[in-house]
Design a protein around this motif. Structure first.
Motif, short mmCIF file in Angstrom:
data_model
loop_
_atom_site.label_atom_id
_atom_site.label_comp_id
_atom_site.label_asym_id
_atom_site.label_seq_id
_atom_site.Cartn_x
_atom_site.Cartn_y
_atom_site.Cartn_z
N LYS A 45 1.89 42.95 56.12
CA LYS A 45 2.46 44.29 56.17
C LYS A 45 1.75 45.22 55.18
CE LYS A 45 5.82 47.22 57.23
NZ LYS A 45 5.73 48.01 58.42
N ILE A 46 1.34 44.69 54.03
CA ILE A 46 0.63 45.49 53.04
C ILE A 46 -0.67 46.01 53.64
CG2 ILE A 46 -0.56 45.42 50.80
CD1 ILE A 46 1.56 43.43 49.87
N THR A 47 -1.40 45.15 54.32
CA THR A 47 -2.66 45.54 54.96
C THR A 47 -2.43 46.60 56.03
OG1 THR A 47 -3.48 43.31 54.57
CG2 THR A 47 -4.70 44.65 56.13
N GLN A 48 -1.37 46.45 56.80
CA GLN A 48 -1.07 47.42 57.85
C GLN A 48 -0.76 48.79 57.27
OE1 GLN A 48 2.17 45.43 59.77
NE2 GLN A 48 0.84 44.21 61.10
N VAL A 49 -0.01 48.82 56.18
CA VAL A 49 0.33 50.10 55.56
C VAL A 49 -0.92 50.75 54.97
CG1 VAL A 49 1.65 51.18 53.69
CG2 VAL A 49 2.73 49.46 55.12
N LYS A 50 -1.80 49.95 54.37
CA LYS A 50 -3.05 50.50 53.82
C LYS A 50 -3.92 51.09 54.92
CE LYS A 50 -5.11 47.95 50.61
NZ LYS A 50 -5.57 46.75 49.89
N LYS A 51 -3.96 50.44 56.07
CA LYS A 51 -4.75 50.96 57.19
C LYS A 51 -4.14 52.24 57.73
CE LYS A 51 -6.94 46.70 58.67
NZ LYS A 51 -7.17 45.75 59.75
N ASN A 52 -2.82 52.33 57.77
CA ASN A 52 -2.18 53.56 58.21
C ASN A 52 -2.44 54.71 57.24
OD1 ASN A 52 -1.14 52.68 60.65
ND2 ASN A 52 0.77 51.97 59.74
N ILE A 53 -2.48 54.41 55.94
CA ILE A 53 -2.83 55.43 54.95
C ILE A 53 -4.24 55.94 55.21
CG2 ILE A 53 -3.34 55.80 52.50
CD1 ILE A 53 -0.95 53.94 51.88
N ALA A 54 -5.16 55.03 55.49
CA ALA A 54 -6.54 55.43 55.78
C ALA A 54 -6.61 56.27 57.05
CB ALA A 54 -7.42 54.20 55.90
N ARG A 55 -5.83 55.91 58.05
CA ARG A 55 -5.81 56.68 59.30
C ARG A 55 -5.31 58.11 59.05
NH1 ARG A 55 -3.50 51.59 61.69
NH2 ARG A 55 -5.29 50.62 62.70
N VAL A 56 -4.24 58.22 58.28
CA VAL A 56 -3.69 59.55 57.98
C VAL A 56 -4.71 60.37 57.20
CG1 VAL A 56 -1.91 60.78 56.68
CG2 VAL A 56 -1.29 58.84 58.09
N ASN A 57 -5.35 59.76 56.22
CA ASN A 57 -6.37 60.49 55.45
C ASN A 57 -7.52 60.94 56.34
OD1 ASN A 57 -5.30 60.58 52.85
ND2 ASN A 57 -5.94 58.48 52.43
N THR A 58 -7.92 60.12 57.28
CA THR A 58 -9.00 60.48 58.20
C THR A 58 -8.63 61.68 59.06
OG1 THR A 58 -9.75 58.19 58.28
CG2 THR A 58 -10.46 59.62 60.07
N VAL A 59 -7.40 61.67 59.59
CA VAL A 59 -6.96 62.77 60.43
C VAL A 59 -6.82 64.06 59.62
CG1 VAL A 59 -5.09 63.59 61.92
CG2 VAL A 59 -5.88 61.25 62.11
N ILE A 60 -6.31 63.95 58.39
CA ILE A 60 -6.18 65.13 57.54
C ILE A 60 -7.55 65.73 57.27
CG2 ILE A 60 -5.63 65.89 55.19
CD1 ILE A 60 -3.26 63.96 55.23
N THR A 61 -8.51 64.90 56.93
CA THR A 61 -9.88 65.39 56.67
C THR A 61 -10.48 66.04 57.88
OG1 THR A 61 -10.18 63.61 55.06
CG2 THR A 61 -12.16 64.71 55.87
N SER A 62 -10.32 65.45 59.05
CA SER A 62 -10.89 66.04 60.26
C SER A 62 -10.22 67.37 60.61
CB SER A 62 -10.80 65.07 61.42
OG SER A 62 -9.47 64.89 61.81
N LYS A 63 -8.92 67.48 60.37
CA LYS A 63 -8.22 68.74 60.66
C LYS A 63 -8.63 69.83 59.66
CE LYS A 63 -4.18 67.10 63.06
NZ LYS A 63 -3.57 68.01 63.99
N GLU A 64 -8.87 69.46 58.42
CA GLU A 64 -9.26 70.44 57.41
C GLU A 64 -10.70 70.92 57.64
OE1 GLU A 64 -8.44 68.51 53.72
OE2 GLU A 64 -6.34 69.16 53.74
N ASN A 65 -11.55 70.07 58.18
CA ASN A 65 -12.93 70.46 58.43
C ASN A 65 -13.09 71.31 59.67
OD1 ASN A 65 -13.88 69.22 56.15
ND2 ASN A 65 -14.37 67.31 57.19
N ASN A 66 -12.13 71.27 60.58
CA ASN A 66 -12.23 72.05 61.82
C ASN A 66 -11.47 73.31 61.73
OD1 ASN A 66 -13.81 70.20 63.08
ND2 ASN A 66 -12.10 69.10 63.96
#
Length: 66
Positions: A45-66
């Motif tokens: 579960k720890i690994t899954q939460v870390k991956k979800n954090i990375a996914r959220v960060n990726t989407v935030i970065t892509s939205k801020e760049n566009n």
């Protein structure tokens, strides 16, 4: 599973993503603390939460760049 989470995150606004990121980080903290004290039934579960954090960060970065 992961593509559905990504699609959910892409539909959210940046403010909602920031809230989601904050809740995921607090969940990760609680999981780590619980794991250190008495172990978890599912340590994956720890690994899954870390991956979800990375996914959220990726989407935030892509939205801020566009």
């Amino acid at each position: 599973m992961k593509s559905s989470k990504i699609n959910e995150y892409k539909d959210m606004t940046v403010e909602d993503l920031q809230k989601e990121l904050k809740s995921l980080k607090s969940e990760l903290f609680k999981l780590r603390f619980q794991h250190a004290l008495n172990g978890l039934d599912n340590p994956k579960k720890i690994t899954q939460v870390k991956k979800n954090i990375a996914r959220v960060n990726t989407v935030i970065t892509s939205k801020e760049n566009n």
